[in-house]
Design a protein around this motif. Structure first.
Motif, PDB file in Angstrom:
ATOM      1  N   ASP A 176       2.145  16.923  -2.067  1.00 17.88           N
ATOM      2  CA  ASP A 176       2.752  16.001  -1.108  1.00 17.88           C
ATOM      3  C   ASP A 176       1.973  14.694  -1.131  1.00 17.88           C
ATOM      4  O   ASP A 176       0.745  14.695  -1.005  1.00 17.88           O
ATOM      5  N   SER A 177       2.670  13.593  -1.292  1.00 18.67           N
ATOM      6  CA  SER A 177       1.965  12.316  -1.453  1.00 18.67           C
ATOM      7  C   SER A 177       2.866  11.157  -1.064  1.00 18.67           C
ATOM      8  O   SER A 177       4.073  11.193  -1.288  1.00 18.67           O
ATOM      9  N   ASP A 178       2.227  10.124  -0.494  1.00 17.84           N
ATOM     10  CA  ASP A 178       2.919   8.876  -0.179  1.00 17.84           C
ATOM     11  C   ASP A 178       2.532   7.764  -1.141  1.00 17.84           C
ATOM     12  O   ASP A 178       2.944   6.619  -0.957  1.00 17.84           O
ATOM     13  N   LEU A 179       1.736   8.080  -2.150  1.00 16.84           N
ATOM     14  CA  LEU A 179       1.218   7.042  -3.033  1.00 16.84           C
ATOM     15  C   LEU A 179       2.228   6.607  -4.092  1.00 16.84           C
ATOM     16  O   LEU A 179       2.162   5.478  -4.581  1.00 16.84           O
ATOM     17  N   LEU A 187       0.152   1.902   8.861  1.00 14.46           N
ATOM     18  CA  LEU A 187       0.219   1.498   7.459  1.00 14.46           C
ATOM     19  C   LEU A 187       0.719   2.645   6.584  1.00 14.46           C
ATOM     20  O   LEU A 187       0.537   3.818   6.908  1.00 14.46           O
ATOM     21  N   THR A 188       1.325   2.310   5.456  1.00 15.03           N
ATOM     22  CA  THR A 188       1.607   3.317   4.446  1.00 15.03           C
ATOM     23  C   THR A 188       0.307   3.652   3.718  1.00 15.03           C
ATOM     24  O   THR A 188      -0.689   2.913   3.820  1.00 15.03           O
ATOM     25  N   ALA A 189       0.338   4.748   2.969  1.00  9.62           N
ATOM     26  CA  ALA A 189      -0.854   5.145   2.223  1.00  9.62           C
ATOM     27  C   ALA A 189      -1.291   4.049   1.261  1.00  9.62           C
ATOM     28  O   ALA A 189      -2.482   3.717   1.169  1.00  9.62           O
ATOM     29  N   VAL A 190      -0.337   3.467   0.543  1.00  8.04           N
ATOM     30  CA  VAL A 190      -0.665   2.419  -0.423  1.00  8.04           C
ATOM     31  C   VAL A 190      -1.173   1.171   0.284  1.00  8.04           C
ATOM     32  O   VAL A 190      -2.135   0.533  -0.173  1.00  8.04           O
ATOM     33  N   GLU A 191      -0.553   0.807   1.405  1.00  7.15           N
ATOM     34  CA  GLU A 191      -1.000  -0.380   2.145  1.00  7.15           C
ATOM     35  C   GLU A 191      -2.436  -0.219   2.617  1.00  7.15           C
ATOM     36  O   GLU A 191      -3.245  -1.152   2.508  1.00  7.15           O
ATOM     37  N   LEU A 192      -2.768   0.961   3.138  1.00  8.06           N
ATOM     38  CA  LEU A 192      -4.142   1.195   3.591  1.00  8.06           C
ATOM     39  C   LEU A 192      -5.113   1.074   2.431  1.00  8.06           C
ATOM     40  O   LEU A 192      -6.118   0.350   2.513  1.00  8.06           O
ATOM     41  N   PHE A 193      -4.832   1.778   1.341  1.00 14.18           N
ATOM     42  CA  PHE A 193      -5.758   1.825   0.220  1.00 14.18           C
ATOM     43  C   PHE A 193      -5.912   0.456  -0.431  1.00 14.18           C
ATOM     44  O   PHE A 193      -7.034  -0.017  -0.641  1.00 14.18           O
ATOM     45  N   VAL A 194      -4.803  -0.174  -0.757  1.00 13.88           N
ATOM     46  CA  VAL A 194      -4.866  -1.462  -1.445  1.00 13.88           C
ATOM     47  C   VAL A 194      -5.515  -2.514  -0.558  1.00 13.88           C
ATOM     48  O   VAL A 194      -6.318  -3.335  -1.027  1.00 13.88           O
ATOM     49  N   GLY A 195      -5.197  -2.510   0.733  1.00 13.05           N
ATOM     50  CA  GLY A 195      -5.812  -3.478   1.641  1.00 13.05           C
ATOM     51  C   GLY A 195      -7.319  -3.343   1.683  1.00 13.05           C
ATOM     52  O   GLY A 195      -8.057  -4.338   1.645  1.00 13.05           O
ATOM     53  N   ALA A 196      -7.799  -2.084   1.727  1.00 15.71           N
ATOM     54  CA  ALA A 196      -9.245  -1.859   1.745  1.00 15.71           C
ATOM     55  C   ALA A 196      -9.886  -2.285   0.432  1.00 15.71           C
ATOM     56  O   ALA A 196     -10.950  -2.927   0.417  1.00 15.71           O
ATOM     57  N   VAL A 197      -9.248  -1.949  -0.682  1.00 19.28           N
ATOM     58  CA  VAL A 197      -9.790  -2.318  -1.994  1.00 19.28           C
ATOM     59  C   VAL A 197      -9.845  -3.832  -2.153  1.00 19.28           C
ATOM     60  O   VAL A 197     -10.839  -4.389  -2.655  1.00 19.28           O
TER      61      VAL A 197
END
Length: 422
Positions: free
Chosen positions: A46-49, A197-207
């Motif tokens: 299960d993933s939102d990425l 946030l979506t999973a990608v939004e959280l991750f990319v924003g932090a990166v």
């Protein structure tokens, strides 16, 4: 009426709800797998990425200590280049965030060699001094309070301060923004961390926040290198090569997350374990100096701060009767290996005198063995020494866990202790 004991067919490691279950249930499920089906096949996680139409690859799981060591030590069979998490990231995001941990030789060898040049012994001695000083100062700041959330008071702050010194981050907004980004990067599966946030939004924003820090600091570090890791990395080389700016950004991201998130959660798990097993806390308090080293190793085994790493098979291989094909994803469950009954006597007992203790909290060996293992041990050793010398009756038995299959995270850990007199 008794509850039926689950079989391996009842266990779905791909189900996000599995990772929201109590740790005891998850550990019991992995014990079933080790016994009945130690190399099981699972549907796509299960993933939102990725969009559903792209999230199509299932995975094999390695649950036994021996198999994980084998896979870790044979990169010619089990590649890291396709990603290191059970959930797939879009390729461009993986490249900007995972650095050489998601590479194979020869480039992995080159970048790791550059890093080892920066991690030379005299530099590590300086980092150990920082760690010990920060642990002492932080416990001095909170010891008189008598209560508080250990995660907020210590687990978040200690690695943040160490990392700030590590990279020479100037105090103020840049420092706070960088540490915040590092500590939210791996929270894409947890509703509390992710928020709206979506999973990608959280991750990319932090990166991107972490990349911005490097972009801000690089010109100064090249012009006037200091005594910090970013300066060392800018100057370090291997076989005449240095890191490019993009490689420095990806490496900074990797190290920011590793230095903050895993060590943050390891420190919380340490206090939790000693709260849940007061006999072991009393044993440590009776001789902190003599027992702290073996206590650190047992905390690392017990907590398994990094739950898994993933590889991709580059050739057909058979493990315990499971026929893994080239191109298949293979997930190495460190948390399961660290409870393996074939390796550890009474593995579900927290025992700070355990010896030997061949845990694989830092990986199963091979070319990707964790570069920060010694520093993580130093941080835990320094913190446990300060805590159990100065506020030894600290109790924090009720954690609020993260929902995650990559990091064994704790979001909150309310604690009480007898205030230290000033």
């Amino acid at each position: 009426m008794t509850t039926a004991v689950p079989t391996h067919r009842d266990i779905d490691l791909s189900d996000r709800n599995f990772w929201a279950r109590p740790h005891e249930e998850r550990d019991a499920a992995f014990a079933v797998l080790r016994r009945e089906n130690p190399v099981p096949w699972s549907r796509p996680a299960d993933s939102d990425l990725l969009p559903p139409e792209q999230n199509l690859k299932g995975f094999w799981s390695l649950t036994k200590h021996e198999d994980i060591r084998y896979a870790s030590r044979h990169p010619e069979i089990f590649s890291s280049a396709e990603g290191i998490t059970v959930e797939d990231f879009p390729v461009e995001i993986r490249m900007m965030s995972q650095s050489f941990i998601a590479m194979d030789a020869p480039r992995h060898t080159q970048l790791r060699g550059i890093t080892l040049d920066a991690f030379k012994p005299r530099n590590m001695l300086r980092l150990q001094d920082w760690i010990q000083g920060h642990a002492r100062d932080l416990i001095s700041e909170i010891s008189h309070l008598g209560e508080g959330d250990f995660v907020d008071l210590v687990s978040v702050k200690l690695p943040g301060r160490i990392f700030g010194s590590f990279f020479g981050l100037p105090p103020g907004e840049l420092h706070e923004k960088t540490i915040n980004a590092a500590q939210r990067t791996l929270g894409w599966t947890d509703p509390e961390v992710r928020g709206d946030l979506t999973a990608v939004e959280l991750f990319v924003g932090a990166v991107m926040d972490l990349h911005e820090t490097v972009t801000t600091l690089l010109p100064e570090r090249r012009a006037n290198p200091g005594d910090d890791l970013l300066s060392w990395m800018v100057q370090a080389e291997f076989d005449g090569e240095k890191m490019t700016d993009d490689e420095l950004k990806a490496f900074f991201t990797l190290l920011a997350v590793a230095a903050n998130d895993t060590t943050r959660h390891a420190s919380a798990h340490a206090i939790l374990a000693f709260s849940q097993f007061p006999d072991q806390r009393d044993l440590l308090v009776a001789d902190v100096e003599g027992r702290v080293d073996t206590a650190v190793e047992e905390v690392l085994r017990w907590a398994s701060p990094l739950v898994h790493m993933r590889r991709t098979a580059v050739q057909d291989v058979t493990l315990r009767g499971s026929e893994i094909k080239a191109g298949d994803k293979v997930v190495l469950w460190y948390s399961s290996a660290n409870r393996d009954e074939d390796i550890f006597e009474d593995p579900f007992k927290f025992d700070i005198a355990r010896n030997p203790n061949p845990h694989i909290a830092f990986g199963g060996g091979g070319p990707h063995f964790c570069l920060g293992a010694a520093l993580a041990r130093t941080m835990l050793r320094s913190l446990l020494t300060e805590v159990y010398t100065r506020i030894p009756d600290i109790s924090a038995p009720e954690p609020r866990y993260q929902v995650a299959n990559f990091i064994n995270g704790i979001n909150s850990l309310p604690a009480t202790w007898t205030p230290e007199r000033r």
